[in-house]
Design a protein around this motif. Structure first.
Motif, PDB file in Angstrom:
ATOM      1  N   THR A  27      -4.612  -3.914   1.545  1.00 55.12           N
ATOM      2  CA  THR A  27      -4.682  -5.477   1.252  1.00 55.12           C
ATOM      3  C   THR A  27      -4.174  -6.196   2.245  1.00 55.12           C
ATOM      4  O   THR A  27      -4.094  -7.445   2.440  1.00 55.12           O
ATOM      5  CB  THR A  27      -4.039  -5.760  -0.110  1.00 55.12           C
ATOM      6  OG1 THR A  27      -2.965  -5.381  -0.231  1.00 55.12           O
ATOM      7  CG2 THR A  27      -5.024  -5.164  -1.176  1.00 55.12           C
ATOM      8  N   GLN A  28      -3.135  -5.471   3.219  1.00 58.02           N
ATOM      9  CA  GLN A  28      -2.447  -6.071   4.315  1.00 58.02           C
ATOM     10  C   GLN A  28      -2.882  -5.564   5.703  1.00 58.02           C
ATOM     11  O   GLN A  28      -3.348  -4.711   5.844  1.00 58.02           O
ATOM     12  CB  GLN A  28      -0.913  -5.674   4.189  1.00 58.02           C
ATOM     13  CG  GLN A  28      -0.282  -6.180   2.604  1.00 58.02           C
ATOM     14  CD  GLN A  28      -0.481  -7.594   2.754  1.00 58.02           C
ATOM     15  OE1 GLN A  28      -0.031  -8.297   3.771  1.00 58.02           O
ATOM     16  NE2 GLN A  28      -0.563  -8.544   1.538  1.00 58.02           N
ATOM     17  N   ARG A  55      -0.867  -1.024   2.977  1.00 60.39           N
ATOM     18  CA  ARG A  55      -1.108  -1.057   4.205  1.00 60.39           C
ATOM     19  C   ARG A  55      -1.071   0.329   4.911  1.00 60.39           C
ATOM     20  O   ARG A  55      -0.474   0.863   4.377  1.00 60.39           O
ATOM     21  CB  ARG A  55      -0.306  -2.090   5.006  1.00 60.39           C
ATOM     22  CG  ARG A  55       1.258  -1.616   5.271  1.00 60.39           C
ATOM     23  CD  ARG A  55       2.293  -2.446   5.983  1.00 60.39           C
ATOM     24  NE  ARG A  55       2.359  -3.516   5.329  1.00 60.39           N
ATOM     25  CZ  ARG A  55       2.094  -4.800   5.843  1.00 60.39           C
ATOM     26  NH1 ARG A  55       1.553  -4.994   6.824  1.00 60.39           N
ATOM     27  NH2 ARG A  55       2.548  -6.099   4.969  1.00 60.39           N
ATOM     28  N   LEU A 267       8.967  -5.269   3.738  1.00 62.88           N
ATOM     29  CA  LEU A 267       7.919  -5.637   2.950  1.00 62.88           C
ATOM     30  C   LEU A 267       7.676  -7.112   2.582  1.00 62.88           C
ATOM     31  O   LEU A 267       6.520  -7.860   2.610  1.00 62.88           O
ATOM     32  CB  LEU A 267       7.378  -4.943   1.643  1.00 62.88           C
ATOM     33  CG  LEU A 267       7.090  -3.113   2.255  1.00 62.88           C
ATOM     34  CD1 LEU A 267       7.152  -2.398   1.047  1.00 62.88           C
ATOM     35  CD2 LEU A 267       6.033  -3.012   3.129  1.00 62.88           C
ATOM     36  N   SER A 271       4.956  -9.832   4.136  1.00 60.00           N
ATOM     37  CA  SER A 271       3.853 -10.429   2.976  1.00 60.00           C
ATOM     38  C   SER A 271       4.143 -11.722   2.782  1.00 60.00           C
ATOM     39  O   SER A 271       3.423 -12.243   2.134  1.00 60.00           O
ATOM     40  CB  SER A 271       4.384  -9.676   1.475  1.00 60.00           C
ATOM     41  OG  SER A 271       4.063  -8.173   1.720  1.00 60.00           O
TER      42      SER A 271
END
Length: 271
Positions: A27-28, A55, A267, A271
């Motif tokens: 998702t990253q 990720r 993180l 994010s």
């Protein structure tokens, strides 16, 4: 979480890298992680699995270090950055990672390569995490370049270079490191022979101060209390969108002890 090893082609031969994929969906953007000189991607092992949350994380060995092939002569920081950009493109073309934007994290020499990537690829490098900033004016870079062979003497029969390197590890290493941990780290350096300081040649020939002033991305500067403690505090304000995170009491090798504490903050920033 499994840390896999693989090779990719590069302008200097084969490039070795470690890669960690998340257990769940991606998702990253991918995270490229760059080590310091004269180490290799193994130094990131304590934190790599902790960062692979949504990720893919890629940690290459800089050409000439670890298990990557050796350039014919000391490479420049732009050369190193070009190799890393090519690696990202190679992995994207193979479907190993998504194309487009990616984040970069580096330590010392890796911070410089990461910064060059950010300046070179402003539309692709999204955010930076930089452990220490070895950014000096030209006269200081020239002085340090001239002293390289004194600091890292060529291997000799009397093994004085081994004793000197052991002393450096004792001086700069985190106080929590055991003798075995220092021994293993030093052995990784000794296997390089006379080219151990090659990466520093690229560092001291590069205008890192000028590059920092051109970075437009958001950057988290993690400042351990090692040999770059003071200079990092001085130059971090050059990053227009930088944030300094001092970590007093930590030195080289601290991730072996503090990765669980450090990873969530990294993180959160990414994010």
């Amino acid at each position: 979480m499994l840390v896999e090893k693989a090779y990719a082609p590069s302008r200097f031969g084969q490039l070795h890298y470690r890669i960690v994929r998340p257990d769940g969906p991606v998702t990253q953007p991918p995270l490229l992680v760059l080590h310091q000189t004269p180490s290799n991607s193994y130094e990131w092992m304590p934190i790599l699995p902790l960062l692979a949350r949504g990720r893919v994380v890629i940690a290459p060995d800089t050409p000439g270090y670890g298990m990557s092939d050796v350039p014919p002569e000391p490479a420049s920081i732009p050369d190193f950055a070009g190799v890393m950009a090519d690696l990202i493109d190679h992995l994207a073309a193979r479907g190993e990672i998504a194309g487009g934007n990616f984040d970069v994290m580096g330590a010392h020499t890796g911070s410089i390569i990461a910064t060059e990537l950010a300046v070179r690829l402003p539309d692709r490098v999204r955010r930076l995490v930089l452990f220490g900033l070895a950014a000096y004016p030209e006269h200081e870079r020239e002085r340090r370049l001239a002293l390289l062979m004194e600091k890292f003497p060529r291997p000799g029969a009397d093994l004085a270079h081994v004793e000197q390197l052991w002393a450096i590890f004792g001086e700069l290493g985190d106080a929590r490191m055991t003798s075995e941990q220092r021994h293993v780290a030093m052995a990784e350096c000794l296997r390089l022979g006379a080219r151990m300081p090659w990466g520093y040649i690229g560092v001291y020939r590069y205008d890192f101060l000028g590059a920092l002033a051109r970075v437009e991305q958001q950057a988290l500067v993690i400042n351990a209390q090692d040999d770059l403690w003071e200079v990092t505090q001085q130059v971090a304000p050059l990053l227009r969108h930088g944030r300094l995170w001092p970590l007093p009491g930590r030195a080289h090798g601290f991730l072996a002890f503090d990765a669980v504490e450090i990873a969530p903050a990294i993180l959160a920033f990414l994010s």
